[in-house]
Structures are given as C-alpha cells and as structure tokens.
Write an enzyme that holds these catalytic residues in place. Structure first.
Site, PDB file in Angstrom:
ATOM      1  N   VAL A  34      25.203 -33.960   8.370  1.00  8.32           N
ATOM      2  CA  VAL A  34      24.049 -34.446   9.123  1.00  8.32           C
ATOM      3  C   VAL A  34      23.778 -35.904   8.767  1.00  8.32           C
ATOM      4  O   VAL A  34      23.677 -36.271   7.594  1.00  8.32           O
ATOM      5  CB  VAL A  34      22.806 -33.576   8.837  1.00  8.32           C
ATOM      6  CG1 VAL A  34      21.596 -34.107   9.608  1.00  8.32           C
ATOM      7  CG2 VAL A  34      23.079 -32.121   9.216  1.00  8.32           C
ATOM      8  N   LYS A  35      23.675 -36.726   9.818  1.00  4.65           N
ATOM      9  CA  LYS A  35      23.380 -38.149   9.639  1.00  4.65           C
ATOM     10  C   LYS A  35      21.861 -38.359   9.699  1.00  4.65           C
ATOM     11  O   LYS A  35      21.209 -37.923  10.656  1.00  4.65           O
ATOM     12  CB  LYS A  35      24.045 -38.964  10.762  1.00  4.65           C
ATOM     13  CG  LYS A  35      25.565 -38.895  10.744  1.00  4.65           C
ATOM     14  CD  LYS A  35      26.168 -39.591  11.956  1.00  4.65           C
ATOM     15  CE  LYS A  35      26.056 -41.088  11.883  1.00  4.65           C
ATOM     16  NZ  LYS A  35      26.795 -41.754  13.006  1.00  4.65           N
ATOM     17  N   ILE A  36      21.346 -39.033   8.693  1.00  6.37           N
ATOM     18  CA  ILE A  36      19.910 -39.331   8.637  1.00  6.37           C
ATOM     19  C   ILE A  36      19.749 -40.838   8.465  1.00  6.37           C
ATOM     20  O   ILE A  36      20.381 -41.440   7.582  1.00  6.37           O
ATOM     21  CB  ILE A  36      19.246 -38.601   7.437  1.00  6.37           C
ATOM     22  CG1 ILE A  36      19.395 -37.077   7.556  1.00  6.37           C
ATOM     23  CG2 ILE A  36      17.776 -38.997   7.300  1.00  6.37           C
ATOM     24  CD1 ILE A  36      18.558 -36.422   8.629  1.00  6.37           C
TER      25      ILE A  36
END
Ligand code: G3P
Length: 227
Positions: free
Chosen positions: A85-87
């Site tokens: 997951v890219k944050i």
C-alpha cells in the site's frame, strides 16, 4: 535490484512482462485514472497477469489517516499476497503508516520530494520509499542526488527494512545513476523501459549479423537449418 512497471494498462503490462525481467507493477491514482475503468477491475486484471509472485503497489486516496488505514486493509484483502500500500509522505500519511505497519500490512511512502519525507517514512515502517526523480529535476533540484541522500540516510541509520522504489523517471540515465548506486528498486513507464535498449547502433549491428550470415548460407537460414 528490482524492476517494476509504472503503468496500469493490461496490454502494455502483458507486453513488458513477456519481454523484460520485471518484478512488479506500481500504480497511483493518476495512472489508474488514465485507464478510464473501475480501479479494482483493472487491478484484479493486473494481479492475474503478474500472478501472486509479482509485487503490486496501490495507493490510498483518503485525506485522513483513519480512511487510509481502512483503505489499506481493503486493498490488501482484495488484491492479496505481495500487495504493497502506497501512502503519501504527509503528516496525516505518517500517522496512517504507523497504524498500518502495526497491522502487518506492507507499505511504501510516496510523493517524496525531500530527503526528510523518505527518512520519516522509513522510520514509520515503510518497506519502500518512492522519491520522484524527474519531478524533482523539473523543480530545478537534483532528483538523483536526493534519492541517493535518502538511500544513504536510511542505510546509515540502521533502517535496513526499507529501501528505495525510485519513481518518476524520464530517461535511462536517471535510472542507471541510481542502479549504479545500488538502490533497492526502480519503477519506470513502458516507454522508459523500451528506451533502455532502443538504439540505432544495436539495430545496425543485428542487421549486419543477419546480412553476413545469410550471405554465407542463404536467406532465412539460421543455426537450426543451415547444415
Ligand atoms: O507513481 C509516481 C511516479 O512514478 C510519478 O511519475 O511520470 O507522473 O512523474 P510521473
């Protein structure tokens, strides 16, 4: 070194996977928007192409940490093993990263323009941080140097769980500079990937080999059938 495709078009991904040694696919909201289909429909298709072995990077879009945490759980539930997951590396993003990391979900810190963003993301538990090389260059700074600074600071401060997935490349030279430096991973568009080996000298050399060989044994002959 890992090599990923920064794209979401299934046909383009299939082609690149067929020809090049690729480890995964990275997306962002703009890349998904360019495909003009439902994001999960597209991401499920990409997951099929790259199988469970490929790393798939998907960005959360909520404005607040609580929403990002919920998205992270949903993204990994739907897209399975090897989904990261890219944050975004903002204050709200860091708050989310700490919670998502505690859930055992793999993370990438994105939208990185400054070294401290990358260093903080590593400290929040990110496995990858993504400096935007060409976008930084376009601002008049040195994207490759900023990426090297992040790489060094992470390593020298004992945060071996984290490495770069350097992104936003526009040419082979930017990529090569970072691979020579030993960064963990890079992600490039299909155009930049093709550009690694697009060269008139290569084409001319192959054409000369073919002409010489056919001059020796005849047209359309190969080493399989020239005896
Ligand atoms: O995913 C982020 C990054 O790869 C963006 O690239 O080409 O939009 O600067 P670009």
């Amino acid at each position: 070194m890992k090599l990923c495709i920064d794209h979401a078009d299934a046909e383009a991904i299939r082609r690149i996977y067929e020809y090049y040694p690729v480890d995964g696919v990275s997306t962002n909201p703009s890349i998904l928007a360019a495909v003009k289909r439902n994001p999960y429909e597209v991401l499920r298709e990409i997951r099929k192409i790259i199988t469970d072995q490929g790393e798939l990077f998907v960005q959360a879009v909520s404005p607040d940490a609580e929403g990002m945490v919920r998205e992270a759980k949903h993204i990994t539930k739907v897209l399975g093993k090897n989904t990261i997951v890219k944050i975004p590396c903002t204050p709200e993003g860091f708050k989310a990263m700490k919670k998502i990391h505690a859930e055992g979900i793999r993370l990438l810190g994105t939208a990185i323009y400054t070294p401290m963003q990358g260093i903080l993301a590593a400290k929040c538990g990110c496995e990858y941080v993504a400096p935007y090389i060409n976008r930084i260059d376009n601002m008049g700074y040195d994207g490759v140097q900023i990426a090297k600074d992040i790489h060094d600071a992470i390593q020298k401060n004992g945060m071996d769980h984290c490495g770069l997935l350097a992104a936003s490349f526009k040419n082979s030279r930017q990529v090569l500079e970072l691979l020579k430096y030993g960064v963990k991973a890079v992600t490039v568009s299909p155009e930049v990937m093709d550009g690694f080996v697009k060269n008139a000298a290569i084409d001319a050399a192959i054409a000369q080999f073919t002409a010489d060989f056919e001059g020796l044994v005849g047209r359309n002959k190969t080493m399989e059938n020239c005896e």
